[in-house]
Design an enzyme around this catalytic site. Structure first.
Site, PDB file in Angstrom:
ATOM      1  CD  GLN A 100      -2.844  -1.029  -0.121  1.00  0.00           C
ATOM      2  OE1 GLN A 100      -3.184  -2.059  -0.687  1.00  0.00           O
ATOM      3  NE2 GLN A 100      -3.168   0.157  -0.597  1.00  0.00           N
ATOM      4  CG  ASP A 158      -5.988   1.188 -15.561  1.00  0.00           C
ATOM      5  OD1 ASP A 158      -6.824   1.008 -14.661  1.00  0.00           O
ATOM      6  OD2 ASP A 158      -5.434   0.260 -16.171  1.00  0.00           O
ATOM      7  NE  ARG A 159      -6.090  -0.442  -9.409  1.00  0.00           N
ATOM      8  CZ  ARG A 159      -7.074  -1.260  -9.026  1.00  0.00           C
ATOM      9  NH1 ARG A 159      -7.938  -0.854  -8.130  1.00  0.00           N
ATOM     10  NH2 ARG A 159      -7.192  -2.459  -9.533  1.00  0.00           N
TER      11      ARG A 159
END
Length: 223
Positions: free
Chosen positions: A66, A90-91
């Site tokens: 993370q 993208d994301r």
């Protein structure tokens, strides 16, 4: 006249695409960028030094993964706005804290102190007046069975070995997350209504028309 000009989408627009694994973010990113003559920003999965280790041992590597994602997404987000926009991404950077980190903390695969450290860092970097939010977030959704079928079809080894219960939990968490998301305007698209794998130009133009309505309405409101 191209589609960007036809629908009065500013050349500085930043479009971010969100949704669970396998929902078709990369396909839509590529199609929209080509139609609007925008640059693309993709998640660099193959260069991630933690991803394969993470799938082998969630508890040991969830925090490392993370933090890596946060750093990489923040750098990429900064690069996009330094270019002056004109990107399809993208994301989003928001999904990591709202879904993934929270999921690992609540499931016991990330310690409380690691989760607090991560959350505090995210808030300091992203949830500030200095952070440029996208002009629109496109949220891709569909039935769980349809999305699971897509994951199986693309055949990534580490995903094939992941229990179905993990994908189901992620799917449910995405559904809850988007209902409370408010950082920027949202366009929700059901993947069963828009099959971009068939390169349907009318389908893509309809999506761009909807993007235009939301973006221009938001800009009018800001004025």
């Amino acid at each position: 006249m191209n589609l960007r000009e036809k629908y009065h989408i500013p050349s500085s627009t930043v479009i971010t695409i969100a949704g669970t694994v396998g929902v078709g973010k990369s396909t839509l990113t590529t199609a929209l960028a080509k139609a609007l003559n925008f640059r693309t920003s993709f998640e660099k999965v193959d260069q991630n030094p933690y991803l394969e280790k993470f799938y082998d041992d969630f508890q040991k590597w969830s925090f490392h993964l993370q933090i890596y994602f946060l750093a990489e997404r923040f750098k990429e987000h900064k690069r996009i706005f330094e270019y002056g926009g004109g990107f399809v991404q993208d994301r989003s950077i928001y999904e990591d804290t709202g879904i993934f980190a929270r999921m690992h903390y609540e499931n016991g695969t990330m310690s409380e102190i690691d989760y607090q450290t991560y959350s505090n860092l995210f808030d300091s970097m992203v949830m500030t007046p200095f952070f440029h939010h996208p002009d629109i977030l496109i949220y891709l959704e569909g039935s769980f069975d349809h999305i699971l079928e897509r994951i199986k079809k693309r055949g990534r080894p580490m995903e094939q070995e992941t229990p179905i219960t993990y994908w189901e939990e992620m799917y449910n968490r995405y559904t809850n997350w988007i209902d409370s998301f408010s950082a920027c305007p949202i366009l929700r698209l059901n993947i069963e209504d828009y099959d971009l794998h068939d390169k349907d130009e009318a389908c893509l133009e309809d999506i761009i028309r909807k993007i235009s309505l939301i973006i221009n309405e938001a800009h009018t409101y800001k004025k």
